[in-house]
Design a protein around this motif. Structure first.
Motif, short mmCIF file in Angstrom:
data_model
loop_
_atom_site.label_atom_id
_atom_site.label_comp_id
_atom_site.label_asym_id
_atom_site.label_seq_id
_atom_site.Cartn_x
_atom_site.Cartn_y
_atom_site.Cartn_z
N GLN A 409 7.49 11.80 -0.15
CA GLN A 409 7.76 11.45 -1.58
C GLN A 409 7.15 10.24 -1.78
OE1 GLN A 409 12.21 11.61 -0.98
NE2 GLN A 409 12.29 12.03 -3.02
N ALA A 410 7.13 9.17 -0.94
CA ALA A 410 6.68 7.80 -1.16
C ALA A 410 5.05 8.14 -1.43
CB ALA A 410 6.89 7.00 -0.19
N GLY A 411 4.66 8.88 -0.61
CA GLY A 411 3.11 9.42 -0.78
C GLY A 411 2.79 9.81 -2.05
N LYS A 412 3.47 10.50 -2.82
CA LYS A 412 3.42 11.21 -4.02
C LYS A 412 3.65 10.06 -5.28
CE LYS A 412 4.31 15.92 -3.40
NZ LYS A 412 5.41 16.91 -3.58
N GLN A 413 4.47 9.04 -4.71
CA GLN A 413 5.00 8.17 -6.00
C GLN A 413 4.21 6.89 -5.95
OE1 GLN A 413 8.97 8.03 -6.21
NE2 GLN A 413 9.20 6.09 -7.32
N TRP A 414 3.49 6.44 -4.88
CA TRP A 414 2.67 5.18 -5.00
C TRP A 414 1.04 5.54 -4.48
CZ3 TRP A 414 7.57 4.68 -3.16
CH2 TRP A 414 8.66 3.86 -4.27
N ARG A 415 0.41 4.56 -4.76
CA ARG A 415 -1.12 4.53 -4.30
C ARG A 415 -1.24 3.19 -3.56
NH1 ARG A 415 -1.16 8.73 -4.08
NH2 ARG A 415 -1.55 10.57 -5.52
N GLY A 416 -1.86 3.21 -2.29
CA GLY A 416 -1.93 2.29 -1.51
C GLY A 416 -2.37 0.83 -2.34
N HIS A 417 -3.60 1.19 -3.02
CA HIS A 417 -4.36 0.06 -3.52
C HIS A 417 -3.35 -0.74 -4.60
CE1 HIS A 417 -7.85 0.66 -1.65
NE2 HIS A 417 -7.92 1.97 -1.76
N GLN A 418 -2.60 0.10 -5.30
CA GLN A 418 -1.58 -0.43 -6.46
C GLN A 418 -0.53 -1.11 -5.74
OE1 GLN A 418 0.47 2.82 -7.88
NE2 GLN A 418 2.11 1.37 -8.50
N VAL A 419 -0.05 -0.70 -4.72
CA VAL A 419 1.02 -1.39 -3.93
C VAL A 419 0.43 -2.73 -3.35
CG1 VAL A 419 2.50 -1.49 -1.97
CG2 VAL A 419 2.12 0.82 -3.18
N ILE A 420 -0.96 -2.83 -2.88
CA ILE A 420 -1.28 -3.90 -2.21
C ILE A 420 -1.51 -4.66 -3.45
CG2 ILE A 420 -3.72 -4.91 -1.42
CD1 ILE A 420 -3.63 -2.32 0.40
N ASP A 421 -1.99 -4.42 -4.58
CA ASP A 421 -2.47 -5.49 -5.89
C ASP A 421 -0.97 -6.16 -6.19
OD1 ASP A 421 -4.93 -5.03 -5.72
OD2 ASP A 421 -4.98 -3.56 -7.13
N ASP A 422 0.08 -4.99 -6.49
CA ASP A 422 1.57 -5.46 -6.82
C ASP A 422 1.94 -6.61 -5.91
OD1 ASP A 422 1.39 -3.78 -8.80
OD2 ASP A 422 2.72 -2.46 -7.94
N LEU A 423 1.71 -6.37 -4.80
CA LEU A 423 2.41 -7.41 -3.69
C LEU A 423 1.39 -8.58 -3.56
CD1 LEU A 423 3.22 -5.37 -0.84
CD2 LEU A 423 4.70 -6.35 -2.20
N ALA A 424 0.18 -8.62 -3.96
CA ALA A 424 -0.61 -9.71 -4.27
C ALA A 424 -0.39 -10.30 -5.37
CB ALA A 424 -2.27 -9.22 -4.40
N GLY A 425 0.14 -10.05 -6.25
CA GLY A 425 0.78 -10.58 -7.60
C GLY A 425 2.00 -11.40 -7.30
N ARG A 426 2.69 -10.87 -6.14
CA ARG A 426 4.02 -11.86 -5.85
C ARG A 426 3.65 -12.76 -4.60
NH1 ARG A 426 7.80 -7.07 -4.17
NH2 ARG A 426 8.54 -8.96 -3.08
N GLY A 427 2.24 -12.83 -4.38
CA GLY A 427 1.83 -13.85 -3.31
C GLY A 427 1.98 -13.30 -1.93
N ILE A 428 1.89 -12.06 -1.71
CA ILE A 428 2.05 -11.54 -0.47
C ILE A 428 0.79 -10.84 0.05
CG2 ILE A 428 3.25 -9.87 1.19
CD1 ILE A 428 5.66 -10.02 -0.82
N ILE A 429 0.00 -11.24 0.97
CA ILE A 429 -1.12 -10.55 1.40
C ILE A 429 -1.04 -9.44 2.40
CG2 ILE A 429 -3.59 -11.26 2.40
CD1 ILE A 429 -2.93 -14.15 1.53
N ILE A 430 -1.50 -8.39 1.96
CA ILE A 430 -1.50 -7.13 2.87
C ILE A 430 -2.60 -7.00 3.49
CG2 ILE A 430 -0.51 -4.74 3.08
CD1 ILE A 430 1.37 -6.48 2.26
N ARG A 431 -2.67 -6.76 5.01
CA ARG A 431 -4.10 -6.13 5.39
C ARG A 431 -3.72 -4.69 6.12
NH1 ARG A 431 -5.95 -9.10 2.24
NH2 ARG A 431 -7.50 -11.07 2.97
N SER A 432 -4.35 -3.84 5.94
CA SER A 432 -3.95 -2.54 6.51
C SER A 432 -5.15 -1.62 6.57
CB SER A 432 -3.04 -1.92 6.06
OG SER A 432 -2.76 -0.71 6.40
#
Lengths: 476, 144
Positions: A409-432
Motif C-alpha cells: 500500500q505504501a509503495g502505491k501511496q507515496w513516491r520516494g523523491h516526494q517523501v525525501i523532499d517533504d522531509l527536507a522541508g522539515r529539516g530532515i536529510i535522508i540518504r538512501s
C-alpha cells in the motif's frame, strides 16, 4: 479490534481469558485507540502463543503489536524448561537480535547546523546500507567462529571500539552459550561481506536531536540533555541470522509432531528447550545474537571515524545497546517464586527495572534504557524499565511504532523523491540507495510512535525519558 | 504491481508488516516459477534484470508447502551469496523433489535500484493449491 473481545483490567491492560487450547491468558498492553486500530491477527496470534507447552503466566503483546509470523510482532512469552517449555525460532524471528544502539556525541544542534549535509554524505558513503552493499570487513573461516562466540567483545578486540563500549551493551557485548558449530555453512556464506552493514527495510542510522526530556532525573543518569545530538543505529544479525531462522524454522516445523507438540499455526514451530533440537537452536540463536552485537559495534566504529573526519570535536560514547528479537534465559519472580525462564521477545524490547543486576552499574539506579526506534520523519524515544514492568510483562516493552500500512500500500501511496523532499522541508536529510525503499518506509506507513510510547508508559511497562527527533537518516 | 489476469502470472498481496508473493500457473511447477518472479519483484522490476547466467537449485521437503518455502529461500540464498538478481525461473517438481534453475545477472545498483532485501520466506499465508479452474496457486508472505 472489538473491545468486547477483552476483559479490561485497567485502562491499558486488555486480557483474553484462556479458552480452547490456551494454557494461560493472553494480555495486550495498549490504549483503547490502539486496541481499536490493532489488526485482528494480533488477537488470533497471541491466543495461539498462549497454547504453547510450558508457557508461564500469560502471552503478552506490546502496544505496537501487529501481525507477525506465528508470534505477533510485539509478542512476549516466557517458558519454563522444567515444565516442558519450548523455544521457538518464529518467536525470535528471522532477524535475530535486531536492535538499537544509541550513542552520545557530546555535540549540540548548533555544532552540526552547518555540517549536516557533509555529515550525511560522509555517513552514507562509509556505512554500507541497502541490498547489494558490502561491508569493508571480510572474515576468514576461523574469524567467523571467533566473532560468533565473542560478539561485540570480539569486535572491540579487533580494534572496532573500546572496552567502555561493552559496559553499556546488553550482555556486556557477548551472550554466553553461543555454539558457532551449530551455525551452518549456508548461514556463514550469507554473512560474507555483510559484517558492518545496516541492511535494508526499516533499518537505519540516524543522527537525532534530544527534543524533549520527560523524566529529568533518569535523563541525567543516562546523560541526556535537551538539544544534545545522539546517533541511533537500528540493525541486526544480517544474512547469518536470517539463514539461522530459516533453517531452524523448518527443522522445528518438521519435528514438532515427534515432540508431541500440536501447532495451531505452523509458523509457531518450536521444540522443547531441553530437547536436542531446542538446545541446538539455542546455541545457534545465541551465535546470531553475538553476530548482531558485533555488527552494531563495527558500525559504531565506522560512525566514529566519520565524525572524526567531519566534526572532530565529537566524542561518541555508547548510551546503550538493546535487542528486540531474542530469546533469553532469565530469572523472574512468578507468584513469589524465582524461576529460570526462557523469555521470547519478538519485536519487543527488554526493559529491566531499577536495581536489576544486568543493568550496567552506572545506569542501574535508573533502570535499563529502552530504545524505541521511529521511522525517518517520526520521533524515537528513550524509555526506562520499571519495577512494575518486571511483574507485568517479564520486564518487556514496545520496540517501535509498528506498521499501520503494508509495504504494498505504501509503495502505491507515496513516491520516494516526494517523501525525501517533504522531509527536507522539515529539516530532515535522508540518504538512501533506493527511492522505492523510501516510499515503502514513508513515515505515514507507520503508527504514531508517540501513542505507542504513551501507552507503554501509562501501562507501567516502561517510562518515558526523552524524545529524539531525526536530523539525518541513512536508510538501508 | 499486478499483471493482467492471465495464466501464468504473479501477484503481490498485502501483509501488515511485509508483503505476500503469489504465483499462479497451469501446473504446480509453473506456479512455483511465478512465485519466484513475484519474490524478485519485491526487490526490483524483473524487466531490468538480464537473464544471462544460470544457477541450478535443488530442494526437497515433506510436502508442497514446505517445498515452496524451501524453493523461495533457496532463491534468496543464491541472490544473497552470489550478489545476483534473477528474472526467469524454470522448475520441475516430482514427489516433493524440486529441480530448478534461476537465470539472472550480478546486481547493478544503478540499473536495478533494489528497493529492499528479503530476509526469508515465511509460513504465513502459506498455501499451494489448485483452484476449481485447475490453475495452481503457490503463495506465502516474505519477511523484508
Amino acid at each position: 479490534m472489538e473491545l468486547s473481545l477483552f476483559a479490561r483490567h485497567d485502562p491499558y491492560r486488555w486480557e483474553i481469558a484462556p479458552a480452547g487450547m490456551m494454557r494461560v491468558p493472553a494480555v495486550i498492553f495498549a490504549s483503547e485507540q490502539l486496541i481499536r486500530d490493532m489488526d485482528s491477527k494480533v488477537y488470533e496470534q497471541i491466543r495461539n502463543v498462549a497454547t504453547l507447552p510450558g508457557i508461564v503466566q500469560a502471552a503478552y503483546a506490546m502496544p505496537d503489536a501487529h501481525w507477525g509470523y506465528g508470534f505477533p510482532i510485539g509478542g512476549v512469552a516466557a517458558f519454563d524448561p522444567a515444565q516442558g517449555g519450548v523455544i521457538s525460532a518464529g518467536g525470535v524471528g528471522f532477524d535475530i537480535s535486531c536492535g538499537v544502539r544509541t550513542l552520545h556525541t557530546g555535540l549540540h544542534s548548533a555544532d552540526i547546523a552547518n555540517h549536516a549535509p557533509q555529515l550525511a554524505d560522509a555517513l552514507f558513503s562509509r556505512v554500507p546500507a541497502g541490498l547489494g552493499s558490502t561491508g569493508h570487513i571480510h572474515l576468514a573461516a576461523g574469524e567467523v567462529d571467533d566473532m560468533l562466540a565473542g560478539g561485540a567483545r570480539w569486535a572491540v578486540a579487533q580494534g572496532y571500539g573500546t572496552p567502555e563500549d561493552l559496559l553499556c551493551t546488553e550482555e556486556e557485548g557477548c551472550i554466553s552459550g553461543a555454539l558457532p558449530q551449530n551455525v551452518s555453512g549456508h548461514a556463514r556464506n550469507r554473512q560474507r561481506g555483510e559484517m558492518g552493514t545496516l541492511g535494508s527495510g526499516n533499518h537505519y542510522l540516524e543522527v537525532q536531536r534530544v527534543a524533549e526530556i520527560h523524566d529529568s532525573a533518569t535523563a541525567a543518569v543516562f546523560g541526556l540533555s535537551e538539544g544534545e545530538i545522539v546517533v541511533s543505529i537500528h540493525c541486526g544479525s544480517r544474512g547469518l541470522g536470517h539463514q539461522i531462522g530459516t533453517e531452524y524454522l523448518k527443522k522445528m516445523a518438521i519435528s514438532a509432531a515427534e515432540y508431541g507438540i500440536e501447532l495451531p499455526d505452523r509458523e509457531l514451530a518450536c521444540a522443547p528447550i531441553t530437547s536436542a533440537l531446542g538446545q541446538e537452536y539455542l546455541g545457534a540463536m545465541r551465535a546470531g545474537i553475538n553476530c548482531a552485537l558485533a555488527n552494531r559495534q563495527i558500525i559504531t566504529h565506522i560512525t566514529r571515524e566519520v565524525f572524526a573526519s567531519v566534526l572532530p570535536q565529537a566524542t561518541l560514547r555508547v548510551l546503550y545497546d538493546v535487542s528486540h528479537n531474542t530469546c533469553k534465559e532469565e530469572q523472574h519472580l512468578v507468584n513469589g517464586t524465582s524461576r529460570r525462564l526462557f523469555v521470547h521477545r519478538k519485536g519487543a524490547t527488554r526493559a529491566l527495572g531499577p536495581g536489576h543486576p544486568e543493568v550496567p552499574r552506572a545506569l542501574r539506579a535508573a533502570g535499563q534504557p529502552v530504545l524505541i526506534g521511529g521511522s525517518m520523519g517520526t520521533s524515537s524515544y528513550v524509555m526506562t524499565g520499571t519495577p512494575q514492568g518486571m511483574a507485568l510483562s517479564f520486564g518487556s516493552a514496545c520496540h517501535g511504532a509498528g506498521r499501520a500500512m503494508s509495504r504494498h500500500q505504501a509503495g502505491k501511496q507515496w513516491r520516494g523523491h516526494q517523501v525525501i523532499d517533504d522531509l527536507a522541508g522539515r529539516g530532515i536529510i535522508i540518504r538512501s540507495p533506493s527511492a522505492r525503499g523510501i516510499a515503502e518506509e514513508a513515515p505515514g506507513a507507520y503508527k504514531d510512535v508517540t501513542a505507542v510510547v504513551d501507552a507503554a508508559d501509562a501501562a507501567g511497562i516502561a517510562r518515558k525519558v526523552a524524545k529524539l527527533v531525526p536530523m539525518i537518516c541513512i536508510k538501508g | 504491481m499486478e499483471q493482467a489476469a492471465t495464466v501464468p502470472r504473479w501477484v503481490h498481496f498485502s501483509h501488515e508488516a511485509d508483503i505476500g508473493v503469489r504465483g499462479i500457473g497451469r501446473t504446480k511447477s509453473e506456479a512455483f516459477e511465478q512465485a519466484a518472479l513475484a519474490l524478485t519483484e519485491v526487490i526490483t522490476e524483473t524487466a531490468r534484470v538480464i537473464a544471462h547466467e544460470k544457477v541450478n537449485i535443488v530442494c526437497q521437503a515433506p510436502d508442497d508447502e514446505l517445498l515452496l518455502v524451501d524453493w523461495l529461500n533457496a532463491v534468496i540464498y543464491e541472490m544473497a551469496t552470489r550478489h545476483m538478481l534473477f528474472s526467469r525461473f524454470r522448475v520441475g517438481i516430482t514427489d516433493h523433489h524440486l529441480q530448478g534453475s534461476a537465470f539472472g545477472e550480478t546486481i547493478d545498483l544503478q540499473r536495478h535500484r533494489p528497493a529492499v532485501e528479503v530476509k526469508g520466506a515465511t509460513y504465513t499465508s502459506l498455501s499451494v493449491r489448485q483452484d476449481p479452474a485447475g490453475h495452481w496457486e503457490a503463495q506465502c508472505v516474505v519477511d523484508v
